[in-house]
Design an enzyme around this catalytic site. Structure first.
Site, short mmCIF file in Angstrom:
data_model
loop_
_atom_site.label_atom_id
_atom_site.label_comp_id
_atom_site.label_asym_id
_atom_site.label_seq_id
_atom_site.Cartn_x
_atom_site.Cartn_y
_atom_site.Cartn_z
N GLY A 261 14.55 -12.57 -6.04
CA GLY A 261 15.73 -13.16 -5.43
C GLY A 261 16.64 -12.14 -4.79
N GLY B 30 2.82 -2.93 3.72
CA GLY B 30 3.68 -4.09 3.79
C GLY B 30 2.93 -5.37 4.09
CB CYS C 69 -0.91 0.02 1.23
SG CYS C 69 -1.91 -1.46 1.43
#
EC number: 6.3.5.4
Length: 631
Positions: free
Chosen positions: A363, A75, A2
């Site tokens: 990654g 988050g 967000c």
């Protein structure tokens, strides 16, 4: 994922105009296209833009209230179910299935100490009406950003991106000149600086408790990564433990109520993540790759090997080597000047992923945690030489040799010894601080006008790296280099790149290789198990050997690269000429016009390779124009 923003009056509880908060969140609407909310209370306003991932129902909307607590959160808390279960046993009652409500209850029970219980990426602001406080917090490694600034009336502004701060009508943007030096040194503005004077970034692993009627406090460090301890055990036992930690980190980040996939470059790190995802998923993993139409920059062949091996639902897109049309888009997305040219393919792969998924695993983080950069190997080799020669001899001997040795930029790598000799004449920290940068202190000052150089008052961008390495909780030179990278390079460059590129297209990117338990495990490994005989990520590759072929594990590292040197001699040659002959940079009075012209002319003619410097200057000029109207 967000976007958050807000206003907190620190002196007196003056009313907050909801329209001003809404204007701030509208500036970052791309971070949350699924919903918007504004809440105002006594002397406070909180705003939110929602990208619905967990519990996408209206019940998960923000700002979210719990009694006298109100939160806006950006988050994911990956272990929210475990924390929720612990709180439920303590008598807390929940009304949603989202992690936001878990943060509220956790804060009510434990206060700021709740952060220690969270495994996730986050930046949030939590208002406590009973205590007249605003609590700001950022995750351990700085995956999620948080900017803040103070207005002339004492009001505190905060937001996920700089553009939301600038959207407040009372904030006046002027450049911070030391941040110009920082940017030219590194190619990004580090987290302890900002291109706009008066704006700060809450550091990774820090929180700040702001109380009405009291001065603005300094941020408090709540998390410290340490390289000071060493794990014991055989290679086989540590390999098995690493394998288990990798699987747990990936699985925990596969929880989502929306389509999920992965970036796949064909390198070790993204391939390992995809391998773990394939093991954990009952369905084909959705993967995507970006390739270039120039063979020297294309890695899609390796991505296909991994996609075929794990039967992923793979998509790829080829980008022209001249895909520089994104420049203005990137300038708008990053706000501050950002010269990591891999931002272009990063944006394109995020764009491709967003066509089919809302969450993508990457990654990122393994090179920092497991010593995977070539500079780590060079640093270790140089430190071995330094250990053989007394310091009183090193500096005069290697310093003189380095000064006398020709640059030979055109020559084969083995003959380009000038920088190595110069490095050996410095301390390890000084040498690494120079190696990790793009433009040296001397080369930067050759660009500056005398007045600008004086205005820096002795500021030197490299000093933060030297300090981080000197103060590192570490045992080994590689520990110190990695610690500094985790503190400076990771949040300033790598995580900024991925956050802004992914959020620009409303995609949530997750970094399983930055699970703090995994990173802490890596930091405890003997240095020889991270960097072994010049081979970085040694134990990580051993752990992945049962899943990935040697062709993937041991090929030369490429990374996302772009042909910027060729661009400034071809399709961007006019931009190079403009930088040298009267761009907005010359109008600032900060730069030596003759030197800018020499840089541009020498590059275009082929006398020197200044491609990276010209890219830095171009991105700086465009950012200054966008932020401050420099023209």
């Amino acid at each position: 994922m967000c976007g958050i923003a807000g206003i907190f009056h620190r002196e007196t509880a003056k009313p907050v105009d909801p329209a001003r908060v809404r204007g701030m969140t509208d500036a970052i609407a791309h971070r949350g296209p699924d919903g918007a909310g504004v809440w105002t209370g006594s002397g406070v306003g909180l705003g939110h833009r929602r990208l619905a991932i967990i519990d996408p129902t209206p019940a998960g909307a923000q700002p979210m209230l719990l009694d006298h607590l109100t939160i806006v959160f950006n988050g994911e808390i990956y272990n929210f179910a475990e924390v929720r279960a612990e709180l439920s046993l303590a008598g807390h009652r929940f009304h949603t299935d989202c992690d936001t409500e878990v943060i509220l209850h956790a804060y009510r029970k434990w206060g700021p100490a709740c952060l220690d219980r969270f495994n996730g990426m986050f930046a949030f602001a939590l208002h406590d009406a009973a205590e007249n406080t605003l609590f700001l917090a950022r995750d351990r490694f700085g995956v999620k950003p948080l900017f803040y600034a103070t207005l002339s009336d004492g009001a505190l502004l905060f937001a996920s991106e700089l553009k939301a701060i600038l959207a407040h009508p009372l904030f006046r943007a002027v450049p911070d000149l030391t941040a110009i030096d920082d940017y030219l040194a590194y190619g990004y503005v580090p987290d302890d600086a900002c291109i706009v004077a008066g704006v700060s970034k809450l550091p990774a692993g820090h929180h700040m408790l702001v109380r009405r009627g009291q001065p603005l406090p300094a941020p408090t460090k709540w998390y410290q990564l340490s390289f000071a301890d060493r794990a014991t055990g055989s290679v086989a036992a540590l390999t098995e433990e690493l394998d288990a930690r990798l699987r747990d980190a990936v699985r925990s980040r596969m929880v989502a109520d929306v389509p999920l996939g992965a970036f796949l470059s064909g390198g070790v790190d993204s391939s390992g993540v995809v391998a773990m995802m394939a093991e954990a998923s009952p369905h084909a993993v959705q993967t995507c790759s970006i390739g270039f139409d120039s063979a020297g920059y294309d890695e899609t062949r390796y991505a296909r090997i991994v996609a075929d091996r794990f039967a992923t639902d793979h998509r790829e897109r080829t980008v022209a080597a001249g895909d520089f049309g994104l420049i203005d888009t990137l300038v708008a997305a990053y706000d501050e000047p950002f010269a990591d040219a891999s931002a272009l393919p990063t944006y394109r792969v995020c764009e491709l992923a967003r066509e089919t998924v809302t969450v993508a695993l990457s990654g990122d983080g393994a090179d920092e945690a497991f010593a995977g950069y070539r500079r780590h190997a060079f640093h270790a080799a140089e430190e071995r030489v330094r250990g053989l020669i007394p310091a009183r001899l090193r500096e005069p001997v290697f310093g003189r040799l380095g000064a006398a040795y020709p640059k030979l930029a055109w020559a084969p790598q083995v003959l380009r010894a000038k920088s190595t000799l110069q490095s050996l004449g410095q301390s390890g920290a000084e040498a690494y601080a120079t190696a990790v940068g793009i433009t040296s202190h001397a080369d930067r000052h050759a660009l500056y006008a005398p007045g600008f150089a004086r205005s820096l008052s002795g500021h030197r961008a490299e000093d933060r790296y030297v300090k981080a390495m000197t103060d590192a909780p570490a045992r080994d030179p590689i520990d110190r280099a990695q610690y500094a990278d985790m503190q400076i390079w990771l949040p300033g460059d790598i995580l900024t790149k991925v956050d802004r590129a992914s959020m620009a297209v409303s995609l949530e990117a997750r970094e399983p290789l930055l699970d703090h338990r995994l990173v802490e495990f890596a930091a405890r490994l003997p240095a020889s198990m991270r960097l072994h005989r010049g081979q970085g990520k040694w134990l990580l590759k051993k752990a992945l050997a049962r899943r990935l072929p040697d062709e993937i594990l041991y090929r030369r590292k490429m990374g996302f690269v772009t042909p910027i040197t060729a661009w400034f001699r071809g399709p961007l040659a006019a931009e190079a000429q403009r930088i040298g002959e009267g761009s907005a940079l010359s109008a600032t009075g900060w730069f030596d016009g003759a030197r800018l012209k020499s840089v541009a002319d020498d590059h275009r003619s082929g006398r020197a390779d200044h491609g990276r410097l010209l890219w830095q200057l171009l991105m700086l000029e465009k950012s200054l124009t966008r932020l401050f109207g420099v023209a």
